[in-house]
Design a protein around this motif. Structure first.
Motif, PDB file in Angstrom:
ATOM      1  N   VAL A  17      15.851  -4.225 -34.419  1.00 38.05           N
ATOM      2  CA  VAL A  17      15.534  -5.569 -33.919  1.00 38.05           C
ATOM      3  C   VAL A  17      15.565  -6.753 -34.834  1.00 38.05           C
ATOM      4  N   ALA A  18      14.335  -6.237 -35.562  1.00 36.30           N
ATOM      5  CA  ALA A  18      13.829  -7.490 -36.526  1.00 36.30           C
ATOM      6  C   ALA A  18      15.127  -7.723 -37.722  1.00 36.30           C
ATOM      7  N   THR A  19      15.569  -6.411 -38.992  1.00 34.30           N
ATOM      8  CA  THR A  19      15.913  -5.951 -39.950  1.00 34.30           C
ATOM      9  C   THR A  19      17.829  -6.544 -39.329  1.00 34.30           C
ATOM     10  N   GLY A  20      17.990  -6.949 -38.022  1.00 32.64           N
ATOM     11  CA  GLY A  20      19.099  -7.720 -37.856  1.00 32.64           C
ATOM     12  C   GLY A  20      20.415  -6.720 -36.880  1.00 32.64           C
ATOM     13  N   ARG A  21      19.702  -5.129 -37.229  1.00 31.49           N
ATOM     14  CA  ARG A  21      21.247  -3.973 -36.830  1.00 31.49           C
ATOM     15  C   ARG A  21      22.010  -4.581 -35.481  1.00 31.49           C
ATOM     16  N   GLU A  22      23.143  -4.800 -35.858  1.00 29.68           N
ATOM     17  CA  GLU A  22      23.649  -5.387 -35.789  1.00 29.68           C
ATOM     18  C   GLU A  22      23.900  -6.429 -34.334  1.00 29.68           C
ATOM     19  N   ASN A  23      22.790  -7.045 -35.133  1.00 30.37           N
ATOM     20  CA  ASN A  23      22.193  -8.695 -34.410  1.00 30.37           C
ATOM     21  C   ASN A  23      22.016  -8.195 -32.438  1.00 30.37           C
ATOM     22  N   TYR A  24      20.875  -7.494 -32.711  1.00 28.65           N
ATOM     23  CA  TYR A  24      20.565  -7.349 -31.283  1.00 28.65           C
ATOM     24  C   TYR A  24      20.604  -7.838 -30.056  1.00 28.65           C
ATOM     25  N   TYR A  25      19.866  -9.306 -30.530  1.00 26.79           N
ATOM     26  CA  TYR A  25      19.950 -10.131 -29.466  1.00 26.79           C
ATOM     27  C   TYR A  25      21.710 -11.089 -29.155  1.00 26.79           C
ATOM     28  N   THR A  26      21.694 -11.420 -30.435  1.00 25.02           N
ATOM     29  CA  THR A  26      22.839 -12.735 -30.298  1.00 25.02           C
ATOM     30  C   THR A  26      23.640 -11.474 -29.741  1.00 25.02           C
ATOM     31  N   GLY A  27      24.767 -10.437 -30.345  1.00 29.81           N
ATOM     32  CA  GLY A  27      25.449  -9.996 -30.619  1.00 29.81           C
ATOM     33  C   GLY A  27      26.605 -10.050 -31.575  1.00 29.81           C
ATOM     34  N   ALA A  28      26.356 -11.109 -32.852  1.00 32.68           N
ATOM     35  CA  ALA A  28      26.855 -11.734 -33.676  1.00 32.68           C
ATOM     36  C   ALA A  28      26.858 -10.125 -34.466  1.00 32.68           C
ATOM     37  N   VAL A  29      28.058 -10.468 -35.359  1.00 30.95           N
ATOM     38  CA  VAL A  29      27.684  -9.700 -36.850  1.00 30.95           C
ATOM     39  C   VAL A  29      27.380 -10.591 -38.325  1.00 30.95           C
ATOM     40  N   ALA A  30      26.169 -10.021 -38.909  1.00 35.52           N
ATOM     41  CA  ALA A  30      25.429 -10.695 -39.211  1.00 35.52           C
ATOM     42  C   ALA A  30      24.820  -9.974 -40.503  1.00 35.52           C
ATOM     43  N   ALA A  31      24.820 -10.572 -41.712  1.00 34.94           N
ATOM     44  CA  ALA A  31      23.349  -9.952 -42.425  1.00 34.94           C
ATOM     45  C   ALA A  31      21.631  -9.670 -42.338  1.00 34.94           C
ATOM     46  N   GLY A  32      21.417  -9.807 -41.133  1.00 40.75           N
ATOM     47  CA  GLY A  32      20.261 -10.219 -40.225  1.00 40.75           C
ATOM     48  C   GLY A  32      19.860 -10.826 -39.926  1.00 40.75           C
ATOM     49  N   GLU A  33      18.823 -10.969 -38.864  1.00 38.32           N
ATOM     50  CA  GLU A  33      18.030 -12.168 -38.249  1.00 38.32           C
ATOM     51  C   GLU A  33      17.758 -12.655 -39.016  1.00 38.32           C
ATOM     52  N   PRO A  34      17.257 -14.223 -38.290  1.00 34.86           N
ATOM     53  CA  PRO A  34      16.372 -13.992 -39.783  1.00 34.86           C
ATOM     54  C   PRO A  34      14.333 -14.873 -39.049  1.00 34.86           C
ATOM     55  N   PRO A  35      13.243 -14.190 -39.353  1.00 33.22           N
ATOM     56  CA  PRO A  35      12.477 -13.804 -39.174  1.00 33.22           C
ATOM     57  C   PRO A  35      11.717 -13.398 -37.980  1.00 33.22           C
ATOM     58  N   GLY A  36      10.985 -13.513 -37.253  1.00 29.89           N
ATOM     59  CA  GLY A  36      10.493 -13.186 -36.307  1.00 29.89           C
ATOM     60  C   GLY A  36       9.325 -14.382 -36.185  1.00 29.89           C
ATOM     61  N   ARG A  37       9.049 -15.107 -35.294  1.00 31.38           N
ATOM     62  CA  ARG A  37       7.655 -16.150 -35.334  1.00 31.38           C
ATOM     63  C   ARG A  37       7.455 -15.408 -34.159  1.00 31.38           C
ATOM     64  N   TRP A  38       5.857 -15.992 -34.230  1.00 34.84           N
ATOM     65  CA  TRP A  38       4.578 -16.185 -33.100  1.00 34.84           C
ATOM     66  C   TRP A  38       4.652 -17.054 -32.281  1.00 34.84           C
ATOM     67  N   TYR A  39       5.627 -17.721 -31.193  1.00 34.30           N
ATOM     68  CA  TYR A  39       5.668 -18.380 -29.384  1.00 34.30           C
ATOM     69  C   TYR A  39       5.327 -18.461 -29.092  1.00 34.30           C
ATOM     70  N   GLY A  40       4.715 -19.237 -28.022  1.00 33.94           N
ATOM     71  CA  GLY A  40       3.829 -19.455 -27.156  1.00 33.94           C
ATOM     72  C   GLY A  40       2.588 -19.539 -27.441  1.00 33.94           C
TER      73      GLY A  40
END
Length: 132
Positions: A17-40
């Motif tokens: 997920v963190a490396t953006g393999r096939e942009n798991y959460y968004t379904g978009a195809v790109a080079a990677g996801e932005p880094p994760g952030r602690w939230y809440g």
């Protein structure tokens, strides 16, 4: 929302997920996801803010370590760090269960005590706890 369950590894979230393999959460195809952030508010209460660090994620998700503990960031001291909630069960060994069974029947004769020992092979060479 993520749920913490015992027996899971943070590697899935860190690798796939963190490396953006096939942009798991968004379904978009790109080079990677932005880094994760602690939230809440919960993360903030635990002192988890900003970018997600792989070591911190492993400490929280795999070891249930409390980020508020002064030794949280030192993996060599993780055995000394307080934990969050229940960290899992400590099940008794077969030998401990057998001993409890034998202790529960202090006046059992030798035959009964032998029958309680399901770890010993029977006449077919199998133990009574065999699955085959």
């Amino acid at each position: 929302m993520l749920t913490i369950s015992s027996g899971h590894s943070a590697d899935y979230l860190l690798d796939a997920v963190a490396t953006g393999r096939e942009n798991y959460y968004t379904g978009a195809v790109a080079a990677g996801e932005p880094p994760g952030r602690w939230y809440g508010a919960g993360a903030e209460d635990l002192g988890l803010t900003g970018l997600v660090d792989a070591q911190d994620m492993r400490a929280v998700f795999e070891r249930y370590l409390d980020p508020r503990d002064p030794n949280f960031r030192d993996p060599e001291k993780w055995d000394e760090v307080a934990t969050l909630g229940h960290t899992g069960r400590n099940y008794p060994s077969i030998e401990e269960i057998l001993q409890r069974s034998l202790d529960a029947e202090p006046y059992a004769d030798a035959e009964r005590r032998e029958r309680c020992d399901w770890t010993r092979p029977n006449e077919r060479g199998r133990t009574s706890n065999s699955w085959t």
